[in-house]
Motif scaffolding. Structure first.
Motif: not given
Length: 121
Positions: A105-107
């Motif tokens: 869920d991290t970018s």
């Protein structure tokens, strides 16, 4: 501190070629996909021109540049390139390189300051 620095822009006549370079530092370059975007005019949205996967095994090019532009990368040198051939006045704009990575869920994404390309008719 992540830095992306574009170079290679300039003024060229229609039909000519330019090679843009983007040098990256402060990140694990080989884990990021890289893209070239252009902004035709200030205030207009940046449009994706071409993208290359982190390994370089897959590329994407916008319909407007297919057959004319080629994106490539050198992970050993932390650089990405955009070879632009058969340039048209519509290719005029500021070209930006962008580094992107996603994990669950991290970018993460980073932009360079851009390099100006002007194609005269």
């Amino acid at each position: 501190q992540v830095q992306l620095v574009e170079s290679g822009g300039g003024l060229v006549q229609a039909g000519g070629s330019l090679r843009l370079s983007c040098a990256a530092s402060g990140l694990t370059f080989s884990s990021y996909s890289m893209g070239w975007f252009r902004q035709a005019q200030p205030g207009k949205q940046r449009e994706l021109v071409a993208r290359i996967t982190y390994s370089g095994d897959s590329t994407y090019g916008a319909d407007s540049v297919k057959g004319r532009f080629t994106i490539s990368r050198d992970n050993a040198k932390n650089m990405v390139f955009l070879q632009m051939n058969s340039l048209k006045p519509d290719d005029t704009g500021v070209y930006y390189c962008k580094a992107e990575k996603r994990f669950l869920d991290t970018s993460w994404s980073y932009w360079g300051p851009g390099t100006q390309v002007i194609v005269s008719s």
